[in-house]
Design a protein around this motif. Structure first.
Motif, PDB file in Angstrom:
ATOM      1  N   TRP A   6     -35.096  -5.101 -31.093  1.00 20.11           N
ATOM      2  CA  TRP A   6     -33.875  -4.301 -31.121  1.00 20.11           C
ATOM      3  C   TRP A   6     -32.842  -4.801 -32.111  1.00 20.11           C
ATOM      4  CZ3 TRP A   6     -34.515   0.209 -29.093  1.00 20.11           C
ATOM      5  CH2 TRP A   6     -35.456   0.369 -28.093  1.00 20.11           C
ATOM      6  N   HIS A   8     -32.180  -4.407 -35.281  1.00 19.22           N
ATOM      7  CA  HIS A   8     -32.283  -3.662 -36.531  1.00 19.22           C
ATOM      8  C   HIS A   8     -31.149  -2.643 -36.600  1.00 19.22           C
ATOM      9  CE1 HIS A   8     -36.335  -5.242 -37.250  1.00 19.22           C
ATOM     10  NE2 HIS A   8     -36.567  -5.001 -35.979  1.00 19.22           N
ATOM     11  N   GLU A   9     -30.844  -2.221 -37.815  1.00 18.36           N
ATOM     12  CA  GLU A   9     -29.832  -1.177 -37.976  1.00 18.36           C
ATOM     13  C   GLU A   9     -30.445   0.214 -37.875  1.00 18.36           C
ATOM     14  OE1 GLU A   9     -27.167  -1.611 -41.287  1.00 18.36           O
ATOM     15  OE2 GLU A   9     -27.182  -3.787 -41.087  1.00 18.36           O
ATOM     16  N   GLN A  10     -31.715   0.335 -38.280  1.00 20.46           N
ATOM     17  CA  GLN A  10     -32.407   1.617 -38.221  1.00 20.46           C
ATOM     18  C   GLN A  10     -33.750   1.423 -37.525  1.00 20.46           C
ATOM     19  OE1 GLN A  10     -32.853   3.316 -42.096  1.00 20.46           O
ATOM     20  NE2 GLN A  10     -30.663   3.528 -42.419  1.00 20.46           N
ATOM     21  N   PHE A  11     -34.216   2.493 -36.883  1.00 23.88           N
ATOM     22  CA  PHE A  11     -35.479   2.458 -36.169  1.00 23.88           C
ATOM     23  C   PHE A  11     -36.322   3.645 -36.600  1.00 23.88           C
ATOM     24  CE2 PHE A  11     -32.350   0.238 -33.734  1.00 23.88           C
ATOM     25  CZ  PHE A  11     -33.018  -0.882 -33.265  1.00 23.88           C
ATOM     26  N   ALA A  12     -37.636   3.462 -36.559  1.00 21.78           N
ATOM     27  CA  ALA A  12     -38.528   4.529 -36.994  1.00 21.78           C
ATOM     28  C   ALA A  12     -39.790   4.553 -36.142  1.00 21.78           C
ATOM     29  CB  ALA A  12     -38.908   4.332 -38.460  1.00 21.78           C
ATOM     30  N   SER A  33     -43.543   7.984 -41.855  1.00 19.54           N
ATOM     31  CA  SER A  33     -42.625   7.172 -41.059  1.00 19.54           C
ATOM     32  C   SER A  33     -41.375   8.000 -40.836  1.00 19.54           C
ATOM     33  CB  SER A  33     -42.269   5.884 -41.803  1.00 19.54           C
ATOM     34  OG  SER A  33     -43.436   5.140 -42.057  1.00 19.54           O
ATOM     35  N   ARG A  35     -37.559   8.183 -39.257  1.00 21.37           N
ATOM     36  CA  ARG A  35     -36.416   7.487 -38.698  1.00 21.37           C
ATOM     37  C   ARG A  35     -36.019   8.161 -37.388  1.00 21.37           C
ATOM     38  NH1 ARG A  35     -30.206   7.083 -40.537  1.00 21.37           N
ATOM     39  NH2 ARG A  35     -29.601   5.682 -38.867  1.00 21.37           N
ATOM     40  N   ALA A  37     -33.322   9.216 -34.509  1.00 19.22           N
ATOM     41  CA  ALA A  37     -31.904   9.524 -34.355  1.00 19.22           C
ATOM     42  C   ALA A  37     -31.268   8.471 -33.448  1.00 19.22           C
ATOM     43  CB  ALA A  37     -31.737  10.916 -33.739  1.00 19.22           C
ATOM     44  N   ASP A  38     -29.998   8.197 -33.657  1.00 20.99           N
ATOM     45  CA  ASP A  38     -29.290   7.171 -32.885  1.00 20.99           C
ATOM     46  C   ASP A  38     -29.385   7.415 -31.386  1.00 20.99           C
ATOM     47  OD1 ASP A  38     -28.585   6.021 -35.298  1.00 20.99           O
ATOM     48  OD2 ASP A  38     -26.583   6.919 -35.324  1.00 20.99           O
ATOM     49  N   VAL A  41     -32.616   6.145 -30.049  1.00 24.30           N
ATOM     50  CA  VAL A  41     -32.625   4.685 -29.977  1.00 24.30           C
ATOM     51  C   VAL A  41     -31.893   4.222 -28.719  1.00 24.30           C
ATOM     52  CG1 VAL A  41     -31.880   2.553 -31.106  1.00 24.30           C
ATOM     53  CG2 VAL A  41     -32.824   4.425 -32.472  1.00 24.30           C
TER      54      VAL A  41
END
Length: 163
Positions: A6, A8-12, A33, A35, A37-38, A41
């Motif tokens: 967890w 990270h700034e971005q997740f995919a 891949s 990304r 959405a916030d 996450v």
């Protein structure tokens, strides 16, 4: 290789394999891949916390699976359909009228209704071109006919109704 976790700034989501017989995606273009959405996450992080609590309460380890049964086993198609029907019933929808696959069509339709280019939508869902995206997956939320009615309402406004 990107590390899991967890911090990270971005997740995919990495769609590089499939449940198909040979484990490969349907087409080379299907490998992608995406990304997250916030909001997704946030929900997944909350789920991870809940799963950690479940493990402390005696549930078996899920071996890093995000979507799993309570006991930690991988979800089967039957598990997904059963749980999906429960959600639909809670939402007061007719569960027999829906399948999990329709979420994909809803995703395509919502993006389309918010003016996302069809080429971008097609790439997101892994189609090799826009034809399937347009003809199979996209269900127009606002038919073109509505635009004509809207124009006519402006040209010929309705008179106020008497109460």
């Amino acid at each position: 290789m990107v590390e899991a976790g967890w911090d990270h700034e971005q997740f995919a989501i990495y769609v590089w394999r499939s449940v198909r017989r040979k484990g490969d995606t349907k087409t080379a273009k299907s490998r992608r891949s995406l990304r997250l959405a916030d909001r997704c996450v946030e929900v997944l992080a909350t789920l991870a916390v809940q799963q950690d609590r479940d493990r402390e309460d005696g549930a078996k380890d899920g071996k890093g699976l995000v979507f799993r049964t309570w006991s930690g086993k991988p979800l089967s198609a039957g598990n997904v359909r059963r749980d999906f029907r429960k959600v639909l019933t809670k939402a007061r929808l007719v569960a027999e009228d829906w399948t999990p696959r329709e979420l994909r069509h809803s995703f395509v339709s919502l993006l389309s209704a918010h003016d996302i280019p069809i080429e971008d939508i097609s790439q997101l869902v892994g189609h090799s071109n826009t034809v399937v995206t347009e003809t199979v997956c996209r269900k127009q939320l606002h038919p073109v006919i509505q635009e004509g009615a809207t124009a006519m309402n402006h040209i010929f406004p309705a008179e106020p109704r008497e109460a």
